[in-house]
Motif scaffolding. Structure first.
Motif, PDB file in Angstrom:
ATOM      1  N   LEU A  37       0.838  -1.196   0.000  1.00 38.26           N
ATOM      2  CA  LEU A  37       0.000   0.000   0.000  1.00 38.26           C
ATOM      3  C   LEU A  37       0.879   1.254   0.000  1.00 38.26           C
ATOM      4  O   LEU A  37       0.593   2.210  -0.722  1.00 38.26           O
ATOM      5  CB  LEU A  37      -0.942   0.003   1.203  1.00 38.26           C
ATOM      6  CG  LEU A  37      -1.869   1.207   1.317  1.00 38.26           C
ATOM      7  CD1 LEU A  37      -2.696   1.396   0.057  1.00 38.26           C
ATOM      8  CD2 LEU A  37      -2.764   1.065   2.541  1.00 38.26           C
ATOM      9  N   LEU A  81       2.089   1.836  -3.520  1.00 38.38           N
ATOM     10  CA  LEU A  81       1.008   2.296  -4.396  1.00 38.38           C
ATOM     11  C   LEU A  81       0.665   3.757  -4.134  1.00 38.38           C
ATOM     12  O   LEU A  81       0.446   4.527  -5.075  1.00 38.38           O
ATOM     13  CB  LEU A  81      -0.231   1.417  -4.220  1.00 38.38           C
ATOM     14  CG  LEU A  81      -0.079  -0.041  -4.663  1.00 38.38           C
ATOM     15  CD1 LEU A  81      -1.336  -0.828  -4.319  1.00 38.38           C
ATOM     16  CD2 LEU A  81       0.249  -0.136  -6.130  1.00 38.38           C
ATOM     17  N   ILE A 135       0.982   6.817  -6.870  1.00 41.30           N
ATOM     18  CA  ILE A 135      -0.150   7.685  -7.208  1.00 41.30           C
ATOM     19  C   ILE A 135       0.250   9.151  -7.038  1.00 41.30           C
ATOM     20  O   ILE A 135      -0.107  10.004  -7.855  1.00 41.30           O
ATOM     21  CB  ILE A 135      -1.384   7.349  -6.333  1.00 41.30           C
ATOM     22  CG1 ILE A 135      -1.929   5.959  -6.673  1.00 41.30           C
ATOM     23  CG2 ILE A 135      -2.461   8.421  -6.454  1.00 41.30           C
ATOM     24  CD1 ILE A 135      -2.393   5.769  -8.097  1.00 41.30           C
ATOM     25  N   ILE A 143      -6.057   4.316  -6.909  1.00 45.25           N
ATOM     26  CA  ILE A 143      -5.540   2.952  -6.789  1.00 45.25           C
ATOM     27  C   ILE A 143      -6.571   1.962  -7.320  1.00 45.25           C
ATOM     28  O   ILE A 143      -6.248   1.059  -8.097  1.00 45.25           O
ATOM     29  CB  ILE A 143      -5.146   2.629  -5.335  1.00 45.25           C
ATOM     30  CG1 ILE A 143      -3.906   3.438  -4.936  1.00 45.25           C
ATOM     31  CG2 ILE A 143      -4.910   1.124  -5.152  1.00 45.25           C
ATOM     32  CD1 ILE A 143      -3.566   3.366  -3.460  1.00 45.25           C
ATOM     33  N   GLN A 144      -7.816   2.138  -6.941  1.00 48.89           N
ATOM     34  CA  GLN A 144      -8.875   1.233  -7.393  1.00 48.89           C
ATOM     35  C   GLN A 144      -9.039   1.306  -8.912  1.00 48.89           C
ATOM     36  O   GLN A 144      -9.091   0.283  -9.593  1.00 48.89           O
ATOM     37  CB  GLN A 144     -10.188   1.591  -6.698  1.00 48.89           C
ATOM     38  CG  GLN A 144     -11.318   0.636  -7.017  1.00 48.89           C
ATOM     39  CD  GLN A 144     -12.556   0.925  -6.188  1.00 48.89           C
ATOM     40  OE1 GLN A 144     -12.507   1.642  -5.194  1.00 48.89           O
ATOM     41  NE2 GLN A 144     -13.668   0.365  -6.599  1.00 48.89           N
ATOM     42  N   SER A 204      -5.970  -0.090 -10.897  1.00 47.39           N
ATOM     43  CA  SER A 204      -5.820  -1.542 -10.779  1.00 47.39           C
ATOM     44  C   SER A 204      -6.999  -2.272 -11.420  1.00 47.39           C
ATOM     45  O   SER A 204      -7.146  -3.485 -11.241  1.00 47.39           O
ATOM     46  CB  SER A 204      -5.700  -1.949  -9.306  1.00 47.39           C
ATOM     47  OG  SER A 204      -6.932  -1.781  -8.616  1.00 47.39           O
TER      48      SER A 204
END
Length: 121
Positions: free
Chosen positions: A18, A21, A25, A40-41, A44
């Protein structure tokens, strides 16, 4: 943070994932917490869903390590929010960890795909 294939099939990610990531971002520019989670969502393809409790603990940890900085601002929906930015120290850490993850994923691929010698599992 969890990964999602279906609502019933969740897999815990390795520690530190995390953090990496979030740093990645923030290369794109400052974001507030909800914006980070959505990015992130989305990036991915809906595989990673970020739990807000995990997100804010990670953001605090990254801020404590001086990898990110935060300042108050106003979000797109006109609400007060903390906006997080990548620091130079965070960028250096991101480069190092990205290289490590690329080596790790290559090695996993070699094993899962039968290895360089063509051995099958």
């Amino acid at each position: 943070m969890t990964t999602q294939k279906s609502n019933d099939d969740r897999i815990a990610l390795l520690q530190g994932t995390l953090d990496l990531l979030i740093l990645k971002i923030l290369v794109l520019g400052p974001r507030h917490g909800q914006g980070i989670a959505r990015s992130i969502q989305r990036q991915s393809e809906e595989v990673f869903l970020v739990d807000h409790g995990s997100l804010y603990l990670a953001l605090q940890r990254l801020e404590d390590k001086k990898w990110i900085s935060a300042k108050w601002g106003v979000s797109e929906n006109n609400r007060k929010a903390r906006f997080y930015s990548l620091t130079a120290k965070g960028r250096e850490h991101l480069v190092q960890k990205t290289s490590e993850w690329q080596r790790l994923t290559r090695a996993m691929g070699l094993i899962l795909d039968g290895g360089p010698s063509g051995e099958e599992v």
